[in-house]
Design an enzyme around this catalytic site. Structure first.
Site, mmCIF file in Angstrom:
data_model
loop_
_atom_site.group_PDB
_atom_site.id
_atom_site.type_symbol
_atom_site.label_atom_id
_atom_site.label_comp_id
_atom_site.label_asym_id
_atom_site.label_seq_id
_atom_site.Cartn_x
_atom_site.Cartn_y
_atom_site.Cartn_z
ATOM 1 N N GLU A 221 0.900 -1.042 -0.101
ATOM 2 C CA GLU A 221 -0.087 -0.022 -0.208
ATOM 3 C C GLU A 221 0.762 1.271 0.048
ATOM 4 O OE1 GLU A 221 -3.093 -0.041 -0.459
ATOM 5 O OE2 GLU A 221 -3.920 -1.825 0.603
ATOM 6 N N HIS B 104 -12.973 -4.200 3.266
ATOM 7 C CA HIS B 104 -11.303 -4.416 3.328
ATOM 8 C C HIS B 104 -10.856 -3.937 4.756
ATOM 9 C CE1 HIS B 104 -6.991 -3.302 1.523
ATOM 10 N NE2 HIS B 104 -7.268 -4.016 2.773
ATOM 11 N N HIS C 130 -2.847 1.433 8.753
ATOM 12 C CA HIS C 130 -3.775 0.720 8.142
ATOM 13 C C HIS C 130 -4.096 -0.590 8.627
ATOM 14 C CE1 HIS C 130 -6.359 -1.356 5.363
ATOM 15 N NE2 HIS C 130 -5.282 -2.211 4.797
ATOM 16 N N HIS D 37 -7.108 -4.252 9.479
ATOM 17 C CA HIS D 37 -8.271 -4.981 8.896
ATOM 18 C C HIS D 37 -9.157 -5.097 10.213
ATOM 19 C CE1 HIS D 37 -6.524 -6.831 5.383
ATOM 20 N NE2 HIS D 37 -6.208 -5.572 5.084
HETATM 21 O O1 2HA Z 1 -0.456 -5.069 4.295
HETATM 22 O O2 2HA Z 1 -3.436 -5.060 4.508
HETATM 23 O O3 2HA Z 1 -4.133 -3.691 2.114
HETATM 24 C C1 2HA Z 1 -1.254 -5.776 3.493
HETATM 25 C C2 2HA Z 1 -2.674 -5.093 3.350
HETATM 26 C C3 2HA Z 1 -3.310 -4.685 2.161
HETATM 27 ZN ZN ZN Z 2 -5.375 -4.369 3.708
#
Ligand code: 2HA
Ligand code: ZN
Length: 286
Positions: free
Chosen positions: A133, A228, A156, A158
């Site tokens: 990313e 996502h 970032h 999940h």
């Molecule tokens: O780092 O989360 O979006 C891996 C991810 C890609």
């Molecule tokens: Zn991701």
């Protein structure tokens, strides 16, 4: 015994010896552990970037130009000669928690803003390449500089509870999902009074998602990517993590209530607005 013939290589190794960087590595280990324990970093999910330009002198940063140069897919003129500490692609947060240095790299953006020099964290164990990313991270980091933001970190993850919300047709708009956050857990109004940005599903790691994210980050400090995950920005990793954590808590309260078979009551629109007025008079953290 091998002798150090290249003084620049000496400094490259010295990057990780800076006190601020070793403190940062400790913080990374802690946050990586939380992300794993929360279930927000399955496999190699999750990534972050930290702008560390200000921790090094121009001369120190310039000496990093001797490291391998890699072209960027986009151009980032405002990032010329900026230095970032970035999680490695394929990195497992649960492994980073034990050995942060082994799973991060420095990205030193070149003068033109269209390439970078790569300095892997653990040079003994082969090179660590930056997250898939990277385009999104650099785009956001450039925006933060343009906005003269105090935020240095882009995180970032999940976040399961937030991804689950985006699977429900009722919450696929910015307005609907923010109303839910504020009404389920009043403190979300304190952390994200401007609400989060919502980005409809796009393939991860692309310029498209990077562009859409940038548009939303002009007005928000957290973004949800439908089906996502999320992005949050903050002055440090802990601050970015807190934003995701509080939003996740709000979503969790919603799901817990729903699991009883009863719809949660939530705050009324009037209560939410009163809360907004009240909190806008307080500084965050009160
Ligand atoms: O780092 O989360 O979006 C891996 C991810 C890609
Ligand atoms: Zn991701």
């Amino acid at each position: 015994m091998t002798r150090n013939r290249d003084p620049q290589m000496n400094f490259t190794n010295g990057l990780f010896q800076k006190v601020e960087i070793s403190k940062m590595l400790n913080e990374m280990a802690g946050i990586a552990q939380y992300l794993w324990e929360k279930g927000w970093a399955e496999g190699s999910a999750g990534n972050f970037s930290i702008n560390v330009t200000g921790m090094f002198s121009d001369t120190e940063r310039d000496s990093l130009s001797s490291n391998p140069v890699i072209p960027l897919s986009g151009k980032y003129p405002d990032l010329a000669r900026a230095l970032f500490l970035i999680s490695g692609t394929g990195t497992r947060m649960r492994e980073m928690a034990d050995n942060p240095m082994g799973y991060v790299c420095f990205v030193y953006v070149g003068e033109s803003g269209s390439d970078y020099h790569l300095i892997a964290g653990n040079q003994d164990e082969g090179s660590v390449k930056p997250t898939s990313e990277l385009a999104t991270h650099l785009g956001i980091q450039q925006l933060l500089i343009q906005q003269k933001s105090t935020a240095k970190v882009v995180l970032h993850a999940h976040v399961t509870e937030l991804i689950a919300l985006t699977q429900l047709p009722a919450f696929k708009t910015e307005e609907a999902i923010n109303s839910l956050f504020w009404s389920m857990h009043p403190e979300t109004m304190l952390f994200v009074p401007e609400g989060i940005g919502f980005i409809p599903y796009t393939i991860p790691g692309t310029e498209t998602i990077a562009r859409a994210t940038l548009q939303e980050l002009g007005r928000h400090k957290a973004i949800i990517w439908e089906k996502h995950g999320c992005i949050a920005v903050g002055a440090n990793l802990a601050e970015a993590f807190d934003i995701l954590d509080i939003l996740a808590k709000s979503a969790k309260i919603y799901f817990l209530c729903k699991s009883t078979g009863i719809d949660p009551e939530g705050l009324s629109a009037a209560q939410t607005e009163t809360l907004r007025t009240y909190y806008s008079g307080l500084s965050r953290g009160n």
